[in-house]
Write an enzyme that holds these catalytic residues in place. Structure first.
Site, PDB file in Angstrom:
ATOM      1  N   CYS A 150       0.809  -1.225   0.000  1.00 34.23           N
ATOM      2  CA  CYS A 150       0.000   0.000   0.000  1.00 34.23           C
ATOM      3  C   CYS A 150       0.849   1.286   0.000  1.00 34.23           C
ATOM      4  O   CYS A 150       0.486   2.271  -0.663  1.00 34.23           O
ATOM      5  CB  CYS A 150      -0.959  -0.004   1.186  1.00 34.23           C
ATOM      6  SG  CYS A 150      -0.225  -0.545   2.732  1.00 34.23           S
ATOM      7  N   HIS A 242      -2.584   6.643   3.680  1.00 29.83           N
ATOM      8  CA  HIS A 242      -1.143   6.789   3.920  1.00 29.83           C
ATOM      9  C   HIS A 242      -0.661   8.089   3.274  1.00 29.83           C
ATOM     10  O   HIS A 242      -0.833   8.302   2.065  1.00 29.83           O
ATOM     11  CB  HIS A 242      -0.371   5.612   3.314  1.00 29.83           C
ATOM     12  CG  HIS A 242      -0.556   4.299   4.027  1.00 29.83           C
ATOM     13  ND1 HIS A 242      -1.265   4.154   5.203  1.00 29.83           N
ATOM     14  CD2 HIS A 242      -0.082   3.058   3.733  1.00 29.83           C
ATOM     15  CE1 HIS A 242      -1.226   2.879   5.581  1.00 29.83           C
ATOM     16  NE2 HIS A 242      -0.524   2.206   4.705  1.00 29.83           N
TER      17      HIS A 242
HETATM   18  N1  LIG Z   1      -5.098  -4.391   6.238  1.00 26.68           N
HETATM   19  C1  LIG Z   1      -4.601  -3.704   5.250  1.00 26.68           C
HETATM   20  O1  LIG Z   1      -4.839  -2.510   5.075  1.00 26.68           O
HETATM   21  C2  LIG Z   1      -3.702  -4.332   4.262  1.00 26.68           C
HETATM   22  C3  LIG Z   1      -3.439  -5.696   4.268  1.00 26.68           C
HETATM   23  N2  LIG Z   1      -2.650  -6.219   3.298  1.00 26.68           N
HETATM   24  C4  LIG Z   1      -2.357  -7.646   3.200  1.00 26.68           C
HETATM   25  O2  LIG Z   1      -3.544  -8.358   2.824  1.00 26.68           O
HETATM   26  C5  LIG Z   1      -3.577  -9.618   3.446  1.00 26.68           C
HETATM   27  C6  LIG Z   1      -4.813  -9.718   4.312  1.00 26.68           C
HETATM   28  O3  LIG Z   1      -4.769  -8.714   5.317  1.00 26.68           O
HETATM   29  P1  LIG Z   1      -6.016  -8.460   6.281  1.00 26.68           P
HETATM   30  O4  LIG Z   1      -7.274  -8.517   5.492  1.00 26.68           O
HETATM   31  O5  LIG Z   1      -5.687  -7.245   7.051  1.00 26.68           O
HETATM   32  O6  LIG Z   1      -5.937  -9.771   7.223  1.00 26.68           O
HETATM   33  P2  LIG Z   1      -7.046 -10.367   8.179  1.00 26.68           P
HETATM   34  O7  LIG Z   1      -6.321 -11.055   9.270  1.00 26.68           O
HETATM   35  O8  LIG Z   1      -8.053  -9.358   8.531  1.00 26.68           O
HETATM   36  O9  LIG Z   1      -7.773 -11.487   7.263  1.00 26.68           O
HETATM   37  C7  LIG Z   1      -7.133 -12.671   6.906  1.00 26.68           C
HETATM   38  C8  LIG Z   1      -8.055 -13.535   6.051  1.00 26.68           C
HETATM   39  O10 LIG Z   1      -7.363 -14.749   5.728  1.00 26.68           O
HETATM   40  C9  LIG Z   1      -8.077 -15.873   6.268  1.00 26.68           C
HETATM   41  N3  LIG Z   1      -7.147 -16.853   6.773  1.00 26.68           N
HETATM   42  C10 LIG Z   1      -6.317 -16.729   7.844  1.00 26.68           C
HETATM   43  N4  LIG Z   1      -5.606 -17.864   8.019  1.00 26.68           N
HETATM   44  C11 LIG Z   1      -5.999 -18.711   7.044  1.00 26.68           C
HETATM   45  C12 LIG Z   1      -5.642 -20.036   6.687  1.00 26.68           C
HETATM   46  N5  LIG Z   1      -4.719 -20.737   7.385  1.00 26.68           N
HETATM   47  N6  LIG Z   1      -6.247 -20.607   5.618  1.00 26.68           N
HETATM   48  C13 LIG Z   1      -7.166 -19.929   4.916  1.00 26.68           C
HETATM   49  N7  LIG Z   1      -7.569 -18.671   5.198  1.00 26.68           N
HETATM   50  C14 LIG Z   1      -6.987 -18.067   6.261  1.00 26.68           C
HETATM   51  C15 LIG Z   1      -8.939 -15.300   7.375  1.00 26.68           C
HETATM   52  O11 LIG Z   1     -10.044 -16.156   7.589  1.00 26.68           O
HETATM   53  P3  LIG Z   1     -10.753 -16.309   9.050  1.00 26.68           P
HETATM   54  O12 LIG Z   1     -11.631 -15.112   9.231  1.00 26.68           O
HETATM   55  O13 LIG Z   1     -11.514 -17.576   8.937  1.00 26.68           O
HETATM   56  O14 LIG Z   1      -9.634 -16.366  10.056  1.00 26.68           O
HETATM   57  C16 LIG Z   1      -9.333 -13.966   6.762  1.00 26.68           C
HETATM   58  O15 LIG Z   1     -10.353 -14.163   5.811  1.00 26.68           O
HETATM   59  C17 LIG Z   1      -2.274  -9.727   4.229  1.00 26.68           C
HETATM   60  O16 LIG Z   1      -1.329 -10.393   3.425  1.00 26.68           O
HETATM   61  C18 LIG Z   1      -1.892  -8.291   4.486  1.00 26.68           C
HETATM   62  O17 LIG Z   1      -0.508  -8.159   4.698  1.00 26.68           O
HETATM   63  C19 LIG Z   1      -2.153  -5.397   2.351  1.00 26.68           C
HETATM   64  C20 LIG Z   1      -2.393  -4.064   2.320  1.00 26.68           C
HETATM   65  C21 LIG Z   1      -3.167  -3.432   3.292  1.00 26.68           C
HETATM   66  N1  LIG Z   2       2.353  -3.052   5.851  1.00 19.41           N
HETATM   67  C1  LIG Z   2       1.241  -2.238   5.373  1.00 19.41           C
HETATM   68  C2  LIG Z   2       0.076  -3.091   5.032  1.00 19.41           C
HETATM   69  C3  LIG Z   2       0.417  -4.414   4.435  1.00 19.41           C
HETATM   70  O1  LIG Z   2      -0.141  -5.402   4.846  1.00 19.41           O
HETATM   71  O2  LIG Z   2       1.334  -4.428   3.480  1.00 19.41           O
HETATM   72  P1  LIG Z   2       1.686  -5.696   2.555  1.00 19.41           P
HETATM   73  O3  LIG Z   2       0.599  -5.787   1.523  1.00 19.41           O
HETATM   74  O4  LIG Z   2       2.985  -5.410   1.961  1.00 19.41           O
HETATM   75  O5  LIG Z   2       1.723  -6.916   3.442  1.00 19.41           O
HETATM   76  C4  LIG Z   2       0.896  -1.233   6.448  1.00 19.41           C
HETATM   77  O6  LIG Z   2       1.181  -1.566   7.567  1.00 19.41           O
HETATM   78  O7  LIG Z   2       0.334  -0.195   6.226  1.00 19.41           O
END
Ligand SMILES: NC(=O)C1=CN([C@@H]2O[C@H](COP(=O)(O)OP(=O)(O)OC[C@H]3O[C@@H](n4cnc5c(N)ncnc54)[C@H](OP(=O)(O)O)[C@@H]3O)[C@@H](O)[C@H]2O)C=CC1
Ligand SMILES: N[C@@H](CC(=O)OP(=O)(O)O)C(=O)O
Length: 344
Positions: A150, A242
């Site tokens: 991001c 951000h």
């Molecule tokens: N939050 C943000 O703003 C940003 C996040 N990201 C990236 O995006 C990805 C997701 O982040 P975020 O949405 O915040 O994470 P969350 O923890 O909120 O969500 C994770 C998701 O993955 C599922 N999950 C977790 N463990 C497993 C598993 N072992 N097998 C299958 N499904 C699983 C969860 O399901 P369940 O609900 O059943 O546990 C849930 O649907 C990460 O890689 C993060 O780094 C990137 C940019 C920004």
């Molecule tokens: N690290 C970013 C969010 C994130 O999850 O990044 P990435 O997609 O590289 O895992 C933040 O903390 O704002």
């Protein structure tokens, strides 16, 4: 055109944003939702703690969540969006690509792999051709495509707009919203009345992903851009958006006006979710600001302002919504590009 799509990690923070964007999408139809084994078998409304500031779509709420496994997703799904923890994505996303699904992923695993397109459609759509290399090397019928981190997405459209002036060196300091760490990522005791000058792994991601996005693809190999990129990343107590302070050293030494014009002229992509213009340039020196400007272009526009000459190069500030342009919206935009260009 109606493309049947699945969402991996649909119950998470980014998964919920994906649903918010995909449910009303003109070309995509949600056909499968996956999460962890604990959530599988339950209605979405039971297992997703819905945090988005809009109602949960009723048809999605009553959909049964399935396991995150290719065998659990219907064969007629054309496109998969993935927002899994990167440790999970690392194992699961290749399995989906091998099973024939095209995966547009937001997770950080494999972003820097030589044969994995890392794409912002307005910046480097031509890198999508790497899919051919990937399919040759891995023997996949599907594909794995990534959007960047991001913080990287916030800055790179502005750097791409300035590259014609000879981009040599970049310093960036970020002020990143708490939603970037996920709902439970930063405790209130850590962040209220505070700034945390460390986000694990973030600086290295900005430094490497930027150079890949700005790199050249010759049809067979991708070479990283020569520019040196140095980042310092900070968590601040904003919810979304951000903000970044950038210093760009440019060989041609353009005037402030030339830089503002180049930013404002950054090309949009002719895709449903691509904003017009890509970069909104503010004249006011105190803009952009997260609370006021993160929802520009439905959260997909990059904002810039405060352009000035300094001894360390041209300095400016830029901003984007980290969970929309920086995550879910970025994956959707890549999905639109994949659909338009016949990769599905
Ligand atoms: N939050 C943000 O703003 C940003 C996040 N990201 C990236 O995006 C990805 C997701 O982040 P975020 O949405 O915040 O994470 P969350 O923890 O909120 O969500 C994770 C998701 O993955 C599922 N999950 C977790 N463990 C497993 C598993 N072992 N097998 C299958 N499904 C699983 C969860 O399901 P369940 O609900 O059943 O546990 C849930 O649907 C990460 O890689 C993060 O780094 C990137 C940019 C920004
Ligand atoms: N690290 C970013 C969010 C994130 O999850 O990044 P990435 O997609 O590289 O895992 C933040 O903390 O704002």
């Amino acid at each position: 055109m109606s493309v049947r799509v699945g969402v991996l990690g649909a119950t998470g923070a980014v998964g919920q944003r994906l649903i918010q964007l995909l449910d009303p999408h003109p070309d995509f139809e949600i056909a499968a939702l996956t999460a962890s084994d604990e959530s599988a078998g339950h209605d979405y409304r039971e297992v997703a703690k819905w945090r988005v500031d809009a109602p949960i779509p009723e048809d999605v709420a009553s959909t049964t969540v399935v396991e995150t496994d290719p065998s659990a997703v219907p064969d007629d799904v054309d496109l998969i969006f993935s927002s899994l923890p990167s440790s999970v994505g690392e194992a699961v996303e290749p399995a989906f690509a091998e099973a024939g699904y095209v995966v547009s992923s937001n997770s950080s695993n494999a972003r820097m792999d030589d044969d994995v397109p890392l794409v912002i459609p307005e910046v480097n759509a031509e890198h999508m051709q790497l899919i051919e290399v990937q399919r040759d090397e891995r023997g996949w019928d599907g594909a794995l495509v990534k959007n960047p981190n991001c913080s990287t997405i916030t800055m790179v459209p502005t750097l791409a707009a300035l590259d014609s002036f000879g981009l040599e060196r970049v310093h960036v300091s970020t002020l990143q919203a708490v939603s970037g760490a996920g709902y439970s990522g930063v405790s209130s005791m850590e962040i209220i009345d505070n700034v945390v000058p460390h986000i694990g792994g973030e600086e290295a991601k900005m430094e490497s992903e930027s150079r890949k996005l700005l790199g050249a693809f010759d049809g067979a190999e991708l070479s990283l851009h020569d520019a040196e990129v140095s980042a310092s990343c900070n968590r601040v107590p904003t919810i979304d958006g951000h903000l970044e302070n950038v210093w760009a050293e440019l060989a041609d030494d353009p005037s402030v006006g030339d830089v503002e014009d180049a930013l404002a002229a950054a090309p949009s992509a002719d895709l449903p979710s691509s904003p017009e213009p890509l970069v909104k340039v503010f004249d006011e020196p105190d803009r952009p600001q997260p609370r006021m400007d993160r929802m520009l272009g439905g959260g997909m526009q990059v904002a810039a302002g405060g352009v000035q000459e300094t001894p360390a190069g041209v300095q400016y500030n830029c901003l984007a919504h980290n969970t929309i342009r920086g995550a879910a919206g970025a994956s959707v935009l890549n999905g639109e590009l994949l659909a338009r260009d016949g990769w599905l």
